[in-house]
Enzyme design. Structure first.
Site, PDB file in Angstrom:
ATOM      1  CG  ASP A 142     -10.941 -15.739 -14.095  1.00 39.75           C
ATOM      2  OD1 ASP A 142     -10.245 -16.138 -13.154  1.00 39.75           O
ATOM      3  OD2 ASP A 142     -12.176 -15.622 -14.030  1.00 39.75           O
TER       4      ASP A 142
ATOM      5  CG  ASP B 101      -1.759   1.164   1.403  1.00 36.85           C
ATOM      6  OD1 ASP B 101      -1.925   1.898   0.416  1.00 36.85           O
ATOM      7  OD2 ASP B 101      -2.284   1.368   2.519  1.00 36.85           O
TER       8      ASP B 101
ATOM      9  CG  ASP C 268      -8.822 -18.679  -6.720  1.00 33.88           C
ATOM     10  OD1 ASP C 268      -9.218 -17.614  -6.217  1.00 33.88           O
ATOM     11  OD2 ASP C 268      -8.883 -18.923  -7.945  1.00 33.88           O
TER      12      ASP C 268
ATOM     13  CG  ASP D 184      -1.327   1.579  -3.751  1.00 36.83           C
ATOM     14  OD1 ASP D 184      -0.120   1.561  -4.062  1.00 36.83           O
ATOM     15  OD2 ASP D 184      -1.746   2.002  -2.645  1.00 36.83           O
TER      16      ASP D 184
ATOM     17  CG  ASP E 104      -5.922   3.286   0.389  1.00 39.51           C
ATOM     18  OD1 ASP E 104      -5.023   2.410   0.471  1.00 39.51           O
ATOM     19  OD2 ASP E 104      -6.539   3.507  -0.663  1.00 39.51           O
TER      20      ASP E 104
ATOM     21  CG  ASN F 276      -2.941   5.446  -1.242  1.00 42.15           C
ATOM     22  OD1 ASN F 276      -2.903   4.269  -0.870  1.00 42.15           O
ATOM     23  ND2 ASN F 276      -3.947   5.938  -1.918  1.00 42.15           N
TER      24      ASN F 276
HETATM   25  O1  ISL Z   1     -11.330 -21.076  -6.095  1.00 42.67           O
HETATM   26  C1  ISL Z   1     -11.672 -22.151  -6.506  1.00 42.67           C
HETATM   27  C2  ISL Z   1     -11.746 -23.193  -5.614  1.00 42.67           C
HETATM   28  O2  ISL Z   1     -11.553 -22.633  -4.405  1.00 42.67           O
HETATM   29  C3  ISL Z   1     -11.989 -22.404  -7.883  1.00 42.67           C
HETATM   30  O3  ISL Z   1     -13.103 -23.188  -8.062  1.00 42.67           O
HETATM   31  C4  ISL Z   1     -12.155 -21.089  -8.596  1.00 42.67           C
HETATM   32  O4  ISL Z   1     -13.400 -20.555  -8.327  1.00 42.67           O
HETATM   33  C5  ISL Z   1     -11.992 -21.325 -10.036  1.00 42.67           C
HETATM   34  O5  ISL Z   1     -10.725 -21.848 -10.186  1.00 42.67           O
HETATM   35  C6  ISL Z   1     -12.098 -20.051 -10.830  1.00 42.67           C
HETATM   36  O6  ISL Z   1     -11.228 -19.073 -10.330  1.00 42.67           O
HETATM   37  C7  ISL Z   1     -11.093 -17.872 -11.012  1.00 42.67           C
HETATM   38  O7  ISL Z   1     -12.320 -17.295 -11.406  1.00 42.67           O
HETATM   39  C8  ISL Z   1     -13.183 -16.861 -10.355  1.00 42.67           C
HETATM   40  C9  ISL Z   1     -12.462 -16.036  -9.298  1.00 42.67           C
HETATM   41  O8  ISL Z   1     -13.281 -15.902  -8.184  1.00 42.67           O
HETATM   42  C10 ISL Z   1     -11.143 -16.658  -8.892  1.00 42.67           C
HETATM   43  O9  ISL Z   1     -10.465 -15.839  -7.987  1.00 42.67           O
HETATM   44  C11 ISL Z   1     -10.359 -16.891 -10.136  1.00 42.67           C
HETATM   45  O10 ISL Z   1      -9.067 -17.368  -9.889  1.00 42.67           O
HETATM   46  C12 ISL Z   1     -14.264 -16.055 -11.006  1.00 42.67           C
HETATM   47  O11 ISL Z   1     -13.698 -15.054 -11.802  1.00 42.67           O
HETATM   48 CA    CA Z   2      -3.491   2.134  -1.253  1.00 40.74          CA
END
Ligand code: ISL
Ligand code: CA
Length: 548
Positions: A194, A21, A322, A29, A25, A23
């Site tokens: 993603d 961070d 995740d 960032d 808050d 700044n």
């Molecule tokens: O996090 C998981 C299990 O804990 C996975 O099922 C995860 O949701 C999946 O791999 C998809 O993840 C990605 O897309 C999601 C997002 O929430 C995750 O952070 C991202 O890595 C939706 O965009």
């Molecule tokens: Ca910040």
């Protein structure tokens, strides 16, 4: 034009909200990242994957984007991103950005327009049905939500604030190309895509059969037009840049990976496969905890290491934003983290594939030490707790499972030093700093030659020195049946890297080195001071270079 630079890269994942961070808050960032680039350069990594920093209402911490071409003000401005790119390129570091295009935020202008009427030009950017089918999404709940304005339901495979885009609509695909082009022209070196294998859905929207979880999975994973869409994106945009793509692919198998990453098909540079992160759960669902067995982990790793011998490429990782933290995972004693963190890195990162290190992993950061599961704030955790409470599960099972699986575990602020907010900020952070920051932090570990951090630095340096073996070396699991040791070689002719690791908290004997009489031997890494030919110490890890 295209080089395979990504095959020799070591990538570091930054979760911007929790990294640094600038700044005060309480939120990480872009300028904060810039201020820590010298640390990353010194660590030795050569590429950063930056989790989403785009405009977002943060229902899913930025994985719900409301404007792809703008930066979330909590992270800074577009000029800060430009500065970051410039400062990174100065240091010979590459940047890959998160591309979240399976869904948008429900606050994206497209969705706001789409939901007003069936005739709105943006309506067809999303997926609508008069009646929902029985699909459930990744966060456990129903995948359709009612929209009163049009008297329809829209599909969302994640939270209801994340409506799925309709890739059947050519205009959606054109928008995605525009986004990619924008960032590539800015100097970005690629994308982490993603849940990219969800973008094509079987248009029959049939009911699924599996009654327990992810109902309908077979109709929305690896859909019929997935390969076509990826090839189109490549042909029209990606092929014009020396960029890489890593697809986050859920529930994929070896054949899928080969198709997606075979160089001649022009789809993705590599993928994340999650099979090895599922060896301690049932059905690929982390909430359904299962006893860890090393043999199961090795079976998965062997399957892909042997299977991708001649074609295809994937990522090597065991943490991300995740996943729970790896300290204390895989049956490893948390109290022995001094050894296990180094052992795990050695066991994984010399496998064939591109290594990804998640922020904090290099100092052995741990799960969030909550008293009560009410402390967790992540949208997935909150959604899943609701679902679990409706099921016939005891509260103590729910608590154990949530504490083990919550994504907040990996999202606590980076521990730079032992000050009140761990050097991450001078303001109370958005998610609590772990109590162990006094002991586990970058400042301490930089000073201590035997620290996890210094081991990672050494490992990365050696990884680069033995680039050919890391890229080309033929993999062989030397003890596939052992439930204690994970030992393998990566061989090119008369040269090889030998990885010896012990997943048990006691000494384990072996005779592996007898095989290599006549080879010259050089020990490259060792998480103990001593080395014996005939056994490994508890959680010992050794990397040896052998040549004739
Ligand atoms: O996090 C998981 C299990 O804990 C996975 O099922 C995860 O949701 C999946 O791999 C998809 O993840 C990605 O897309 C999601 C997002 O929430 C995750 O952070 C991202 O890595 C939706 O965009
Ligand atoms: Ca910040």
């Amino acid at each position: 034009m295209k080089t395979n630079w990504f095959k020799d890269a070591i990538i570091y994942q930054i979760y911007p909200q929790s990294f640094m961070d600038s700044n005060d808050d309480g939120i990480g960032d872009l300028k904060g990242i810039v201020s820590r680039l010298d640390y990353l350069k010194d660590l030795g990594i050569n590429c950063i994957w930056l989790s989403p920093i785009y405009k977002s209402p943060m229902a899913d911490n930025g994985y719900d984007i409301s404007d792809y071409l703008d930066i979330n003000p909590i992270y800074g401005k577009m000029d800060d991103l430009k500065l970051l790119i410039e400062e990174m390129h100065k240091r010979n570091l590459r940047l890959i950005m998160d591309l979240v295009v399976n869904h948008t935020s429900d606050e994206h202008e497209w969705f706001k327009a789409a939901k007003t009427s069936k005739d709105n030009p943006y309506h067809d950017y999303y997926i609508w049905r008069d009646k929902p089918n029985n699909w459930t999404g990744f966060f456990g709940d129903k995948a359709w939500t009612y929209n009163p304005e049009t008297n329809e339901y829209y599909l969302h495979l994640f939270n209801k604030a994340q409506p799925d885009l309709n890739w059947e609509n050519e205009k959606v695909r054109e928008e995605v190309k525009k986004i990619c082009k924008y960032y590539l022209d800015l100097g970005v070196d690629g994308f982490r895509c993603d849940v990219i294998n969800l973008i094509s859905k079987d248009q029959n929207f049939k009911n699924g059969h599996n009654k327990l979880i992810l109902v309908g999975k077979k109709y929305f994973i690896n859909g019929p037009r997935l390969h076509e869409y990826l090839q189109e994106l490549n042909k029209d945009v990606l092929s014009n840049y020396d960029c890489m793509t890593v697809g986050e692919t859920v529930f994929t198998n070896l054949e899928d990976i080969k198709l997606l990453t075979d160089e001649s098909r022009n789809e993705l540079s590599m993928v994340f496969n999650f099979d090895h992160t599922s060896v301690d759960n049932y059905l690929g669902v982390k909430w359904l905890m299962r006893r860890f067995k090393l043999k199961r982990l090795k079976k998965v790793l062997d399957h892909y290491q042997y299977g991708l011998k001649d074609s295809g490429w994937y990522s090597i990782f065991y943490e991300n934003h995740d996943q729970r933290r790896s300290v204390g995972r895989f049956n490893l004693k948390e109290s022995k983290a001094f050894y296990t963190t180094k052992m795990l890195a050695t066991a994984f990162y010399f496998l064939k594939g591109t290594p990804y290190i998640y922020q904090g992993e290099e100092i052995g950061m741990t799960n969030l030490d909550v008293e009560s599961i009410d402390e967790f704030i992540d949208v997935e955790t909150v959604d899943v707790i609701k679902v679990m409470k409706k099921l016939p599960l005891t509260m103590s099972y729910i608590e154990k499972s949530i504490k083990n699986g919550s994504r907040d575990n990996a999202r606590t602020p980076m521990q730079w030093d032992d000050s009140t907010y761990a050097g991450f900020s001078n303001h109370e952070p958005w998610l609590r700093v772990n109590h162990n920051k006094d002991v586990i932090n970058v400042k301490n570990q930089l000073k201590d030659q035997s620290s996890t951090l210094n081991y990672f630095k050494k490992l990365i340096k050696i990884y680069k020195e033995y680039q050919i073996l890391n890229r080309e070396g033929v993999y062989k699991d030397l003890l596939p049946k052992s439930n204690s040791l994970f030992c393998y070689e990566r061989r090119c002719g008369n040269e090889l890297l030998l990885v010896l690791t012990n997943f048990k908290d006691h000494k384990v004997k072996h005779k592996l080195l007898n095989k290599y009489q006549g080879f010259k031997q050089k020990i490259l890494l060792n998480n103990y001071d001593n080395f014996d030919n005939s056994y490994l110490e508890p959680y010992q890890a050794i990397l040896i270079y052998l040549s004739k």
